[in-house]
Design a protein around this motif. Structure first.
Motif, short mmCIF file in Angstrom:
data_model
loop_
_atom_site.label_atom_id
_atom_site.label_comp_id
_atom_site.label_asym_id
_atom_site.label_seq_id
_atom_site.Cartn_x
_atom_site.Cartn_y
_atom_site.Cartn_z
N LEU A 1 29.90 -84.62 125.30
CA LEU A 1 31.51 -84.54 125.72
C LEU A 1 32.25 -85.67 125.08
CD1 LEU A 1 30.59 -84.24 129.69
CD2 LEU A 1 31.42 -82.29 127.98
N ALA B 1 35.96 -83.72 123.61
CA ALA B 1 37.22 -84.06 124.40
C ALA B 1 38.38 -84.52 123.19
CB ALA B 1 36.95 -85.11 125.23
N PHE C 1 39.13 -77.57 128.39
CA PHE C 1 37.67 -77.27 128.11
C PHE C 1 37.10 -76.35 129.13
CE2 PHE C 1 33.19 -79.28 128.43
CZ PHE C 1 32.69 -78.46 127.62
N LEU D 1 32.61 -84.93 132.99
CA LEU D 1 33.66 -84.53 132.29
C LEU D 1 34.84 -85.61 132.65
CD1 LEU D 1 32.46 -81.76 132.07
CD2 LEU D 1 34.69 -80.65 132.57
N GLU D 2 35.05 -86.14 133.87
CA GLU D 2 36.04 -87.14 134.02
C GLU D 2 35.76 -88.41 133.29
OE1 GLU D 2 35.95 -87.27 138.21
OE2 GLU D 2 37.13 -85.36 138.61
N ALA E 1 34.59 -88.47 130.54
CA ALA E 1 34.84 -88.20 129.01
C ALA E 1 36.40 -88.08 128.78
CB ALA E 1 34.27 -86.96 128.39
N LEU F 1 38.60 -86.22 130.47
CA LEU F 1 39.27 -84.77 131.06
C LEU F 1 39.68 -85.02 132.60
CD1 LEU F 1 36.87 -82.52 129.45
CD2 LEU F 1 38.94 -82.89 128.58
N LYS G 1 42.69 -81.85 129.02
CA LYS G 1 42.99 -82.97 128.04
C LYS G 1 44.55 -83.61 128.41
CE LYS G 1 42.53 -85.82 124.48
NZ LYS G 1 42.06 -85.35 123.30
#
Length: 205
Positions: A121, A125, A134, A168-169, A171, A173, A204
């Motif tokens: 990730l 990103a 994503f 994800l957060e 990373a 996002l 993003k």
């Protein structure tokens, strides 16, 4: 994950083709009008998703670590005369050339084969444009039967959705959301294994 030429040649089974067609529609539902936009598929395999999506994008790049899959995809692209899909080397994504390039990055049934989720990730990103999306499609957490007959499999038995959303957060996002994208049955030698796939979306900032 190692794929021989023989396995790559037989990858486009009716089951995978039907699933890919359904997932193409789920991705289109998420992205809306993609004219003039660029996309990247992580772990493109033989391009089942990208073949369904390429009519709607200006350009799609594809990346896969398996040389046999890249070869099969190249042959399919040449045979179909498709000009707006460009296979690229995974190692090239680590440089500056593709940073901030893509409006959309998508991946299906790939991340559960990757041991270092955070590392992947962290690579993905920065490749998105500001405001880019994503889309991660992958297997919901299961009891291990899904890959029971896949020799050499050493990945994840699917993912807990909340855990992956947190990744994800982490990373970078934002506005992460998730929903069910597909349910199906995998036919093994001695049993049918039901499974479900989630579609997770991150933006993003």
């Amino acid at each position: 994950m190692y794929f021989s030429d023989e396995k790559a040649a037989g990858w486009d089974t009716p089951e995978r083709t039907r699933r890919a067609a359904a997932l193409v529609e789920e991705i289109r539902r998420e992205i809306g009008d993609a004219r003039g936009k660029t996309a990247l598929e992580i772990g493109s395999g033989t391009g089942l998703l990208t073949f369904g999506l390429c009519p709607y994008f200006m350009e799609i790049c594809t990346a896969d670590t398996a040389a046999a899959m890249q070869k099969a995809l190249g042959e399919k692209l040449a045979g179909a005369g498709i000009k707006n899909v460009r296979p690229i080397e995974v190692k090239d994504l680590e440089g500056e050339a593709y940073r901030g390039k893509f409006d959309l990055i998508y991946s299906s049934m790939v991340f559960h084969h990757i041991r270092d989720i955070a590392g992947e990730l962290a690579l993905v990103a920065p490749l998105l444009k500001k405001g880019g999306t994503f889309l991660l499609i992958d297997l919901d957490a299961e009891d291990g039967r899904f890959h029971r007959e896949d020799k050499g499999f050493d990945g994840y038995n699917g993912f807990d959705r909340a855990w992956m959303a947190a990744e994800l957060e982490r990373a970078g996002l934002r506005e992460v959301s998730v929903r069910t994208a597909f349910t199906g049955v995998k036919r093994l030698t001695d049993e049918d294994v039901p499974y479900s796939l989630f579609l997770m979306r991150g933006e993003k900032p």
